[in-house]
Design a protein around this motif. Structure first.
Motif, PDB file in Angstrom:
ATOM      1  N   LEU A   5    -178.401  32.749 -10.125  1.00  0.00           N
ATOM      2  CA  LEU A   5    -177.654  33.628  -9.220  1.00  0.00           C
ATOM      3  C   LEU A   5    -177.027  32.848  -8.075  1.00  0.00           C
ATOM      4  O   LEU A   5    -175.877  33.099  -7.691  1.00  0.00           O
ATOM      5  N   LEU A   6    -177.783  31.895  -7.524  1.00  0.00           N
ATOM      6  CA  LEU A   6    -177.244  31.086  -6.431  1.00  0.00           C
ATOM      7  C   LEU A   6    -176.066  30.238  -6.904  1.00  0.00           C
ATOM      8  O   LEU A   6    -175.065  30.082  -6.194  1.00  0.00           O
ATOM      9  N   THR A   7    -176.183  29.699  -8.103  1.00  0.00           N
ATOM     10  CA  THR A   7    -175.084  28.906  -8.638  1.00  0.00           C
ATOM     11  C   THR A   7    -173.854  29.770  -8.893  1.00  0.00           C
ATOM     12  O   THR A   7    -172.719  29.363  -8.616  1.00  0.00           O
ATOM     13  N   ALA A   8    -174.078  30.981  -9.409  1.00  0.00           N
ATOM     14  CA  ALA A   8    -172.963  31.895  -9.642  1.00  0.00           C
ATOM     15  C   ALA A   8    -172.278  32.269  -8.320  1.00  0.00           C
ATOM     16  O   ALA A   8    -171.040  32.332  -8.235  1.00  0.00           O
ATOM     17  N   LEU A   9    -173.080  32.495  -7.274  1.00  0.00           N
ATOM     18  CA  LEU A   9    -172.522  32.816  -5.964  1.00  0.00           C
ATOM     19  C   LEU A   9    -171.708  31.637  -5.429  1.00  0.00           C
ATOM     20  O   LEU A   9    -170.614  31.822  -4.869  1.00  0.00           O
ATOM     21  N   ALA A  10    -172.230  30.440  -5.595  1.00  0.00           N
ATOM     22  CA  ALA A  10    -171.507  29.253  -5.132  1.00  0.00           C
ATOM     23  C   ALA A  10    -170.186  29.087  -5.885  1.00  0.00           C
ATOM     24  O   ALA A  10    -169.171  28.700  -5.291  1.00  0.00           O
ATOM     25  N   LEU A  11    -170.179  29.385  -7.169  1.00  0.00           N
ATOM     26  CA  LEU A  11    -168.945  29.288  -7.941  1.00  0.00           C
ATOM     27  C   LEU A  11    -167.926  30.335  -7.503  1.00  0.00           C
ATOM     28  O   LEU A  11    -166.712  30.074  -7.495  1.00  0.00           O
ATOM     29  N   LEU A  12    -168.416  31.518  -7.122  1.00  0.00           N
ATOM     30  CA  LEU A  12    -167.507  32.530  -6.564  1.00  0.00           C
ATOM     31  C   LEU A  12    -166.898  32.041  -5.255  1.00  0.00           C
ATOM     32  O   LEU A  12    -165.708  32.266  -4.993  1.00  0.00           O
ATOM     33  N   CYS A  13    -167.707  31.391  -4.434  1.00  0.00           N
ATOM     34  CA  CYS A  13    -167.191  30.815  -3.192  1.00  0.00           C
ATOM     35  C   CYS A  13    -166.113  29.784  -3.487  1.00  0.00           C
ATOM     36  O   CYS A  13    -165.067  29.736  -2.822  1.00  0.00           O
ATOM     37  N   LEU A  14    -166.353  28.962  -4.492  1.00  0.00           N
ATOM     38  CA  LEU A  14    -165.385  27.934  -4.859  1.00  0.00           C
ATOM     39  C   LEU A  14    -164.080  28.567  -5.329  1.00  0.00           C
ATOM     40  O   LEU A  14    -162.988  28.115  -4.958  1.00  0.00           O
ATOM     41  N   LEU A  15    -164.176  29.616  -6.115  1.00  0.00           N
ATOM     42  CA  LEU A  15    -162.982  30.312  -6.589  1.00  0.00           C
ATOM     43  C   LEU A  15    -162.223  30.943  -5.424  1.00  0.00           C
ATOM     44  O   LEU A  15    -160.984  30.850  -5.333  1.00  0.00           O
ATOM     45  N   ALA A  16    -162.968  31.586  -4.510  1.00  0.00           N
ATOM     46  CA  ALA A  16    -162.342  32.256  -3.373  1.00  0.00           C
ATOM     47  C   ALA A  16    -161.721  31.254  -2.403  1.00  0.00           C
ATOM     48  O   ALA A  16    -160.724  31.568  -1.738  1.00  0.00           O
ATOM     49  N   ALA A  17    -162.282  30.069  -2.291  1.00  0.00           N
ATOM     50  CA  ALA A  17    -161.687  29.032  -1.441  1.00  0.00           C
ATOM     51  C   ALA A  17    -160.517  28.355  -2.139  1.00  0.00           C
ATOM     52  O   ALA A  17    -159.572  27.894  -1.482  1.00  0.00           O
ATOM     53  N   GLY A  18    -160.560  28.304  -3.460  1.00  0.00           N
ATOM     54  CA  GLY A  18    -159.494  27.659  -4.210  1.00  0.00           C
ATOM     55  C   GLY A  18    -158.200  28.440  -4.198  1.00  0.00           C
ATOM     56  O   GLY A  18    -157.109  27.850  -4.248  1.00  0.00           O
ATOM     57  N   LEU A  19    -158.281  29.782  -4.128  1.00  0.00           N
ATOM     58  CA  LEU A  19    -157.071  30.606  -4.135  1.00  0.00           C
ATOM     59  C   LEU A  19    -156.158  30.289  -2.946  1.00  0.00           C
ATOM     60  O   LEU A  19    -154.980  29.945  -3.148  1.00  0.00           O
TER      61      LEU A  19
END
Length: 378
Positions: A5-19
């Motif tokens: 779950l923590l890794t999935a949350l971090a990947l969402l952060c990465l996606l949201a920062a990448g946009l």
């Protein structure tokens, strides 16, 4: 399961920062300062002013110093109770007129009423609407008019270089360029006529006089406190093109003189932007995941509270978030001291929006320059 779950949350952060990182990279590559074109006739510089004694002389003198294009300057005195009209009269330039603004009609906001009245007096092919705290550079009027003629845009706007002399300003004002350059797809805006893609900065807008008259100009958005959003959308809905340019070399503006003024200023038109029940949760997710959560996750990783993959993704998201902000800051010539404040700036922006949304039903009105307006107006 916890690590997953923590890794999935971090990947969402990465996606949201990448946009915003990707959009900012594209936008900064296509937004350029406009260049002067051949003389296209008179530009009317229109400055609405209500109790602007601290700003008006510098603003008017800078406008009169415009080069490479003939200008007239009209200052709309919107029932000022300070020395604003006397200061304008004292400048004594034949290209300058002081126009008393008629009483505010029901359903209108003050700036829109003033702008419509001044436009009715103007003689120029282009109308350059200028807030009273904006200092034009000498070549700005000619460059904006030249860009409009070359591109066929009925409206051309740019964000002036923002002066921020206090911590309170640095916690609020940078949000303007972050949202514009990080979340508006400028190439798509230029290719498609969709009104929802229209955007401008109300501090500095050049509009073709014929298009302004044909669409009703500020009269078509008479109830708004956010003409930088509503006016370009109204023009695009009528079939006209609008465009944005890099504005840091065109003008300088100090919007507010501290945190209290900035909070009030950004609150006055929040309900016409992000602070709606539909939009604000989405913006909170985008900004929270992309800019607020990454530093928290990285700090947790420093203390060994994240699995390696989550920490790496969070660190990359933080680098993208701060890198985006640094690139925008450099391009718009904002103070670099604001970059480390970036998470706090985003948090402050969301706090303003949520405060407006949650208080909207009770408040019933937005207040600005001593006037109150119903918040139900779009």
């Amino acid at each position: 399961m916890h690590d997953t779950l923590l890794t999935a949350l971090a990947l969402l952060c990465l996606l949201a920062a990448g946009l915003p990182a990707a959009l900012a990279a594209v936008n900064l590559s296509v937004l350029r300062p406009p260049a002067p074109g051949p003389d296209g006739g008179l530009v009317s510089i229109l400055i609405p002013a209500r109790n602007e004694a601290a700003n008006i002389v510098g603003t008017v003198r800078a406008a009169l110093a415009s080069a490479d294009v003939p200008v007239e300057v009209i200052v709309g005195d919107d029932h000022s109770t300070d020395a604003t009209p006397d200061l304008v009269r004292g400048i004594g330039d034949p290209r300058l007129r002081l126009a008393p603004i008629p009483a505010l009609p029901d359903g209108w906001t003050g700036k829109n009423n003033a702008c419509v009245h001044m436009a009715g007096l103007a003689r120029g092919r282009h109308l350059l609407f200028l807030d009273a705290d904006v200092r034009l550079e000498p070549g700005a009027a000619a460059a904006l008019a030249g860009h409009a003629r070359r591109t066929g845009a009925a409206l051309v706007s740019g964000v002036p270089r923002q002066r921020m002399d206090t911590l309170g300003e640095r916690l609020t004002v940078p949000t303007i360029n972050l949202l514009l350059l990080g979340y508006l797809p400028v190439p798509l805006m230029r290719r498609r006529p969709d009104p929802s893609l229209g955007a401008a900065c109300g501090q500095l807008m050049l509009i073709e006089a014929a298009a302004y008259a044909a669409t009703g100009g500020h009269g078509a958005v008479r109830d708004t406190l956010h003409d930088g959003v509503r006016l370009p959308r109204a023009l695009r809905a009528a079939g006209y093109r609008t465009d944005l340019v890099a504005g840091a070399d065109l003008a300088t503006c100090r919007m507010y003189d501290g945190f209290t003024g900035a909070w009030a200023g950004f609150s006055k038109n929040a309900h016409e932007g992000m602070a709606t029940a539909r939009a604000l949760p989405v913006w909170t997710l985008l900004l929270g995941l992309g800019h607020l959560l990454p530093p928290v996750m990285v700090l947790a990783g420093v203390f060994g509270l994240l699995p390696p993959a989550a920490w790496a993704a969070s660190a990359l998201a933080l680098i993208l978030s701060l890198g985006t902000r640094a690139a925008i800051t450099r391009a718009t010539r904002e103070p670099f001291a604001t970059v480390p404040l970036h998470p706090a700036t985003v948090l402050t922006a969301l706090a303003i929006q949520w405060n407006v949304l949650l208080r909207r039903e009770r408040a019933g009105a937005a207040t600005w320059k001593g006037r109150s307006y119903p918040v139900g107006g779009a």
